[in-house]
Design an enzyme around this catalytic site. Structure first.
Site, PDB file in Angstrom:
ATOM      1  N   THR A  45      50.566  15.129  46.175  1.00  0.00           N
ATOM      2  CA  THR A  45      49.697  13.905  45.496  1.00  0.00           C
ATOM      3  C   THR A  45      48.894  13.599  46.515  1.00  0.00           C
ATOM      4  O   THR A  45      47.788  12.851  46.505  1.00  0.00           O
ATOM      5  CB  THR A  45      50.704  12.855  45.117  1.00  0.00           C
ATOM      6  OG1 THR A  45      51.860  12.662  46.028  1.00  0.00           O
ATOM      7  CG2 THR A  45      51.444  13.174  43.862  1.00  0.00           C
ATOM      8  N   THR A  46      49.496  13.512  47.700  1.00  0.00           N
ATOM      9  CA  THR A  46      48.388  13.159  49.073  1.00  0.00           C
ATOM     10  C   THR A  46      46.890  14.185  49.025  1.00  0.00           C
ATOM     11  O   THR A  46      46.063  13.605  49.292  1.00  0.00           O
ATOM     12  CB  THR A  46      49.049  13.363  50.205  1.00  0.00           C
ATOM     13  OG1 THR A  46      50.170  12.469  50.102  1.00  0.00           O
ATOM     14  CG2 THR A  46      48.204  12.728  51.301  1.00  0.00           C
ATOM     15  N   TYR A 109      53.355   9.858  33.590  1.00  0.00           N
ATOM     16  CA  TYR A 109      52.704   9.332  32.550  1.00  0.00           C
ATOM     17  C   TYR A 109      53.519   9.542  31.123  1.00  0.00           C
ATOM     18  O   TYR A 109      53.659   8.619  30.450  1.00  0.00           O
ATOM     19  CB  TYR A 109      51.238   9.734  32.353  1.00  0.00           C
ATOM     20  CG  TYR A 109      50.663   9.053  31.014  1.00  0.00           C
ATOM     21  CD1 TYR A 109      50.149   7.783  31.316  1.00  0.00           C
ATOM     22  CD2 TYR A 109      50.399   9.498  29.763  1.00  0.00           C
ATOM     23  CE1 TYR A 109      49.556   6.925  30.096  1.00  0.00           C
ATOM     24  CE2 TYR A 109      50.045   8.839  28.744  1.00  0.00           C
ATOM     25  CZ  TYR A 109      49.723   7.688  28.844  1.00  0.00           C
ATOM     26  OH  TYR A 109      49.240   7.053  27.723  1.00  0.00           O
ATOM     27  N   ILE A 205      58.777  14.972  54.605  1.00  0.00           N
ATOM     28  CA  ILE A 205      57.245  15.317  54.092  1.00  0.00           C
ATOM     29  C   ILE A 205      56.462  13.967  54.281  1.00  0.00           C
ATOM     30  O   ILE A 205      56.581  13.193  53.468  1.00  0.00           O
ATOM     31  CB  ILE A 205      57.454  15.889  52.739  1.00  0.00           C
ATOM     32  CG1 ILE A 205      58.261  17.224  52.411  1.00  0.00           C
ATOM     33  CG2 ILE A 205      56.103  16.271  52.197  1.00  0.00           C
ATOM     34  CD1 ILE A 205      58.150  17.552  51.149  1.00  0.00           C
TER      35      ILE A 205
END
Length: 295
Positions: A45-46, A109, A205
């Protein structure tokens, strides 16, 4: 099965003129290697994976694998999606190209049930043979992979070996570690790295490691080897930096900090992410004066 643990970096994805800057990406990974990191995590996601095309996503994994080849550094490739078949496709590619394992975020989502999460992860893991790390970050996905579901996946699926816990909850981490000693838990929240490691986590992480990998390596190695005094000092020294790097949505501040530190040539994001506010840039400039960023 080789488990991927220790100090790991959730890599940012550099852009140039709207495209992924693969040359810069390679140089950033080589900097991580030079600073002693144990593993890199491309296109999580980063890495703004949600706005990359599948082609770009796979190219990033390919570059990471090539950069880490013939080094001690592992590649834990991002292979997550809210569509299970897409996550399986990326996971298979990562395995074929030579990644050491995959990191797979909980589907965002859709808000699946725990049964849906179990089936999703089992399908991904069964599509490959390399190690799989689950990734729980309910603040970003809107769904929480509960400890009992994660433990059931670990028990039932041979190549699911660990979980990146980014709830920020020590209780959640302890609930897993106390029940399954061999189930690898890693910290996914820079603000609680030291207490997570001191409580039995096997690594981190880190977003902050994009900027100061040397300090994150020192934090992890010290703490895991029982030098809690050094580990705690490094963790506390990083408090202000960790805090400002999450004052806007990740990865906006970390990319801005890297740009200000001269690690990025351009400061670009994919919409709907935008450049940080002037206030954030001032905060970052002031904080960076307190740290030595090794090029």
């Amino acid at each position: 099965m080789d488990t991927i643990i220790g100090s790991m970096t959730a890599l940012i994805t550099p852009f140039k003129n709207g495209k992924v800057d693969l040359e810069k990406y390679e140089s950033l990974i080589k900097r991580q290697i030079a600073n002693g990191i144990d593993a890199v995590c491309p296109v999580g996601t980063t890495g703004e994976s949600a706005t990359l095309s599948h082609k770009e996503h796979k190219e990033c994994i390919e570059v990471a694998v090539a950069a880490c080849k013939n080094t001690r550094v592992k590649v834990l490739a991002g292979a997550g999606s809210n569509a299970t078949h897409e996550a399986c496709d990326i996971a298979k590619f990562a395995e074929e190209i030579g990644a050491d394992g995959i990191l797979s975020i909980a589907p965002y989502y859709n808000k699946p049930t725990q049964q849906g999460l179990y089936a999703h992860y089992k399908a991904i893991a069964n599509s490959i043979e390399i190690p799989v790390m689950l990734y729980n970050v309910p603040g970003r996905t809107g769904v929480d992979l509960l400890a009992e579901t994660a433990i059931k996946l670990f028990d039932d699926v041979k190549n699911i070996y660990g979980i990146k816990e980014a709830t920020g909850s020590l209780e959640r981490a302890t609930s897993i570690i106390s029940q399954r000693e061999d189930f690898v838990v890693v910290s996914g929240d820079d603000s609680v790295d030291f207490p997570m490691l001191a409580s039995g986590a096997k690594g981190i992480i880190s977003v902050t490691a994009n900027l100061v990998p040397d300090l994150k390596v020192k934090l992890v190695n010290s703490t895991i080897n029982g030098d809690f005094k050094t580990g705690l000092k490094v963790h506390n020294d990083l408090f202000e930096l960790n805090k400002v790097l999450f004052c806007e949505s990740n990865p906006i501040p970390i990319k801005a900090a890297m740009y200000l530190a001269g690690l990025l040539d351009t400061l670009e994001f994919r919409l709907p992410l935008t450049e940080p506010s002037k206030e954030t840039l001032i905060k970052l400039e002031n904080i960076l004066k307190k740290y030595e960023v090794v090029k």
